[in-house]
Design an enzyme around this catalytic site. Structure first.
Site, PDB file in Angstrom:
ATOM      1  N   TYR A   1       0.849  -1.189  -0.001  1.00 18.06           N
ATOM      2  CA  TYR A   1       0.000   0.115  -0.084  1.00 18.06           C
ATOM      3  C   TYR A   1       0.839   1.213  -0.170  1.00 18.06           C
ATOM      4  O   TYR A   1       1.657   1.579   0.832  1.00 18.06           O
ATOM      5  CB  TYR A   1      -0.869   0.050   1.212  1.00 18.06           C
ATOM      6  CG  TYR A   1      -1.872  -1.044   1.080  1.00 18.06           C
ATOM      7  CD1 TYR A   1      -2.351  -1.872   0.100  1.00 18.06           C
ATOM      8  CD2 TYR A   1      -2.780  -1.409   2.503  1.00 18.06           C
ATOM      9  CE1 TYR A   1      -3.117  -2.953   0.009  1.00 18.06           C
ATOM     10  CE2 TYR A   1      -3.458  -2.528   2.318  1.00 18.06           C
ATOM     11  CZ  TYR A   1      -3.689  -3.285   1.337  1.00 18.06           C
ATOM     12  OH  TYR A   1      -4.538  -4.244   1.187  1.00 18.06           O
TER      13      TYR A   1
ATOM     14  N   HIS B   1      -0.249 -12.085   0.695  1.00 16.53           N
ATOM     15  CA  HIS B   1      -1.140 -10.852  -0.016  1.00 16.53           C
ATOM     16  C   HIS B   1      -2.168 -11.489  -1.177  1.00 16.53           C
ATOM     17  O   HIS B   1      -3.193 -11.354  -1.154  1.00 16.53           O
ATOM     18  CB  HIS B   1      -0.760  -9.880  -0.612  1.00 16.53           C
ATOM     19  CG  HIS B   1      -1.611  -8.711  -0.743  1.00 16.53           C
ATOM     20  ND1 HIS B   1      -0.973  -7.159  -0.670  1.00 16.53           N
ATOM     21  CD2 HIS B   1      -2.652  -8.478  -0.774  1.00 16.53           C
ATOM     22  CE1 HIS B   1      -1.707  -6.242  -0.598  1.00 16.53           C
ATOM     23  NE2 HIS B   1      -3.088  -6.923  -0.549  1.00 16.53           N
TER      24      HIS B   1
HETATM   25  N1  NAP Z   1      -5.946  -8.300   0.931  1.00 17.99           N
HETATM   26  C1  NAP Z   1      -6.422  -7.685  -0.197  1.00 17.99           C
HETATM   27  O1  NAP Z   1      -6.182  -8.045  -1.317  1.00 17.99           O
HETATM   28  C2  NAP Z   1      -7.290  -6.351  -0.228  1.00 17.99           C
HETATM   29  C3  NAP Z   1      -7.913  -5.627  -1.376  1.00 17.99           C
HETATM   30  C4  NAP Z   1      -8.471  -4.476  -1.118  1.00 17.99           C
HETATM   31  C5  NAP Z   1      -8.573  -3.954   0.255  1.00 17.99           C
HETATM   32  N2  NAP Z   1      -8.085  -4.616   1.465  1.00 17.99           N
HETATM   33  C6  NAP Z   1      -8.392  -4.114   2.641  1.00 17.99           C
HETATM   34  O2  NAP Z   1      -9.399  -3.801   3.068  1.00 17.99           O
HETATM   35  C7  NAP Z   1      -9.552  -2.336   3.546  1.00 17.99           C
HETATM   36  C8  NAP Z   1     -10.894  -1.651   2.998  1.00 17.99           C
HETATM   37  O3  NAP Z   1     -11.046  -1.986   1.668  1.00 17.99           O
HETATM   38  P1  NAP Z   1     -11.311  -0.680   0.644  1.00 17.99           P
HETATM   39  O4  NAP Z   1     -10.504   0.403   0.803  1.00 17.99           O
HETATM   40  O5  NAP Z   1     -11.007  -1.492  -0.807  1.00 17.99           O
HETATM   41  O6  NAP Z   1     -12.754  -0.484   0.511  1.00 17.99           O
HETATM   42  P2  NAP Z   1     -13.887  -0.340   1.466  1.00 17.99           P
HETATM   43  O7  NAP Z   1     -13.532  -0.047   2.953  1.00 17.99           O
HETATM   44  O8  NAP Z   1     -15.233  -1.038   1.080  1.00 17.99           O
HETATM   45  O9  NAP Z   1     -14.333   1.516   1.028  1.00 17.99           O
HETATM   46  C9  NAP Z   1     -13.524   2.286   1.319  1.00 17.99           C
HETATM   47  C10 NAP Z   1     -14.218   3.503   0.662  1.00 17.99           C
HETATM   48  O10 NAP Z   1     -15.597   4.025   1.368  1.00 17.99           O
HETATM   49  C11 NAP Z   1     -15.426   5.114   1.964  1.00 17.99           C
HETATM   50  N3  NAP Z   1     -15.851   5.175   3.351  1.00 17.99           N
HETATM   51  C12 NAP Z   1     -15.759   4.196   4.353  1.00 17.99           C
HETATM   52  N4  NAP Z   1     -16.592   4.624   5.448  1.00 17.99           N
HETATM   53  C13 NAP Z   1     -17.501   5.095   4.756  1.00 17.99           C
HETATM   54  C14 NAP Z   1     -18.731   6.010   5.264  1.00 17.99           C
HETATM   55  N5  NAP Z   1     -19.193   5.540   6.657  1.00 17.99           N
HETATM   56  N6  NAP Z   1     -19.536   6.694   4.531  1.00 17.99           N
HETATM   57  C15 NAP Z   1     -19.133   6.673   3.217  1.00 17.99           C
HETATM   58  N7  NAP Z   1     -18.050   6.594   2.838  1.00 17.99           N
HETATM   59  C16 NAP Z   1     -17.264   5.685   3.248  1.00 17.99           C
HETATM   60  C17 NAP Z   1     -13.909   5.614   1.940  1.00 17.99           C
HETATM   61  O11 NAP Z   1     -13.751   6.803   1.868  1.00 17.99           O
HETATM   62  P3  NAP Z   1     -13.337   8.020   2.926  1.00 17.99           P
HETATM   63  O12 NAP Z   1     -11.543   7.548   3.482  1.00 17.99           O
HETATM   64  O13 NAP Z   1     -13.209   9.278   2.329  1.00 17.99           O
HETATM   65  O14 NAP Z   1     -14.119   7.716   4.165  1.00 17.99           O
HETATM   66  C18 NAP Z   1     -13.462   4.805   0.818  1.00 17.99           C
HETATM   67  O15 NAP Z   1     -13.467   5.679  -0.364  1.00 17.99           O
HETATM   68  C19 NAP Z   1      -8.449  -1.731   2.914  1.00 17.99           C
HETATM   69  O16 NAP Z   1      -7.961  -0.624   3.583  1.00 17.99           O
HETATM   70  C20 NAP Z   1      -7.242  -2.812   2.792  1.00 17.99           C
HETATM   71  O17 NAP Z   1      -6.711  -2.942   4.298  1.00 17.99           O
HETATM   72  C21 NAP Z   1      -7.465  -5.875   1.200  1.00 17.99           C
END
Ligand code: NAP
Length: 256
Positions: A32, A90
């Site tokens: 990241y 990962h």
């Molecule tokens: N293992 C893997 O391959 C993999 C892949 C992808 C992700 N991940 C992990 O999963 C975590 C989360 O996934 P993600 O970031 O892809 O997607 P997510 O958590 O589903 O969505 C994040 C998005 O939603 C917004 N958001 C969050 N809470 C909100 C709320 N209450 N109201 C409105 N908008 C909201 C955030 O914007 P704001 O920041 O502006 O709130 C951001 O744009 C990552 O940080 C990572 O640690 C792992």
């Protein structure tokens, strides 16, 4: 996190606010922002390491026994800590899994990680891993899992549960897309909660599933924290199942 320098202070503050509210699992990865996300997490947890359940991930191309150990040491340095609570591969790469397991076990014996696991492992990958010497020590499989992406419920989640492998639901808001889904917004309005709270509460109610939404905004940290107090009624559960049906057959694992 860590993609833009101007967001740094806000991101550190969001992570600290999450800790203040008791949301103590932090997930990151060496990938990241090219290590910058780990540095931000390091800044956020400075002086409060013991409050945190800290998770990071190793690139598949660092998956050899020596590569895993070296990558972990670099992550620990960026995070400013001497140990991880969970260290994940990962995604499945070309390095033999036995090598990666050997590296993880070496780190565990040395006290550098408490547990290890994988991410984006489909059923066949899991079966192969579980059959390896030491493979059954896998503690978690981090997977794309949200209301509109339930494929893992067909056979992968039951397999993991049966072997004591926890699921970590990543992108639980479908990277924010789910929050604009009319099915979800309508259900949330009826329940008197926000769309994010409904989506997260649905996952939180599941056994064996940890949920890792990302936000760099304080207002969203509070919103997501509110999901912990949402108890879905049986009627609402039925409505959710109708709007976001479970899988009817096996399908290839989806990942981001
Ligand atoms: N293992 C893997 O391959 C993999 C892949 C992808 C992700 N991940 C992990 O999963 C975590 C989360 O996934 P993600 O970031 O892809 O997607 P997510 O958590 O589903 O969505 C994040 C998005 O939603 C917004 N958001 C969050 N809470 C909100 C709320 N209450 N109201 C409105 N908008 C909201 C955030 O914007 P704001 O920041 O502006 O709130 C951001 O744009 C990552 O940080 C990572 O640690 C792992």
């Amino acid at each position: 996190m860590g993609e833009r320098a101007r967001d740094r202070a806000r991101e550190v503050a969001a992570l600290r606010l999450g800790l203040d509210l008791g949301m103590t699992l932090i997930d990151t990865a060496e990938m990241y922002a090219d290590g910058e996300a780990e540095r931000i997490v390091g800044e956020a947890i400075a002086g409060r390491r013991d409050e945190v359940f800290l998770v990071s991930k190793v690139y598949p191309h660092h998956g050899s026994r020596r590569g895993v150990v070296a990558a972990c040491e670099r992550s620990l340095a960026r995070l400013g800590t001497d140990r991880l609570d969970l260290y994940l591969l990962h995604w499945r790469g070309d390095v033999a899994l036995s090598e990666t397991v050997a590296g993880f076990e070496e780190l565990r014996d040395a006290g550098r990680i408490r547990d290890w696991g994988v991410s984006n492992f489909d059923r066949r990958d899991m079966e192969e891993l579980l059959a390896l010497p030491g493979g059954a020590r896998c503690a978690a499989n981090q997977l794309l899992y949200h209301l509109d992406c339930r494929g893992i419920e067909w056979d992968l989640e039951p397999l993991c549960r049966g072997h004591g492998v926890a699921i970590m639901a990543y992108s639980p808001l479908d990277e924010g897309r789910l929050l604009r889904d009319r099915r979800l917004t309508a259900l949330a309005e009826r329940e008197g909660v926000t769309p994010a709270q409904l989506a997260l509460a649905w996952l939180l109610a599941k056994r064996n599933v940890a949920v890792i939404p990302k936000t760099g905004a304080a207002v969203h940290v509070h919103d997501n924290h509110g999901a912990l107090s949402v108890e879905l009624s049986p009627a609402m559960r039925t409505e959710i199942e109708r709007s976001f049906p479970p899988p009817k057959r096996a399908s290839p694992l989806k990942m981001i």
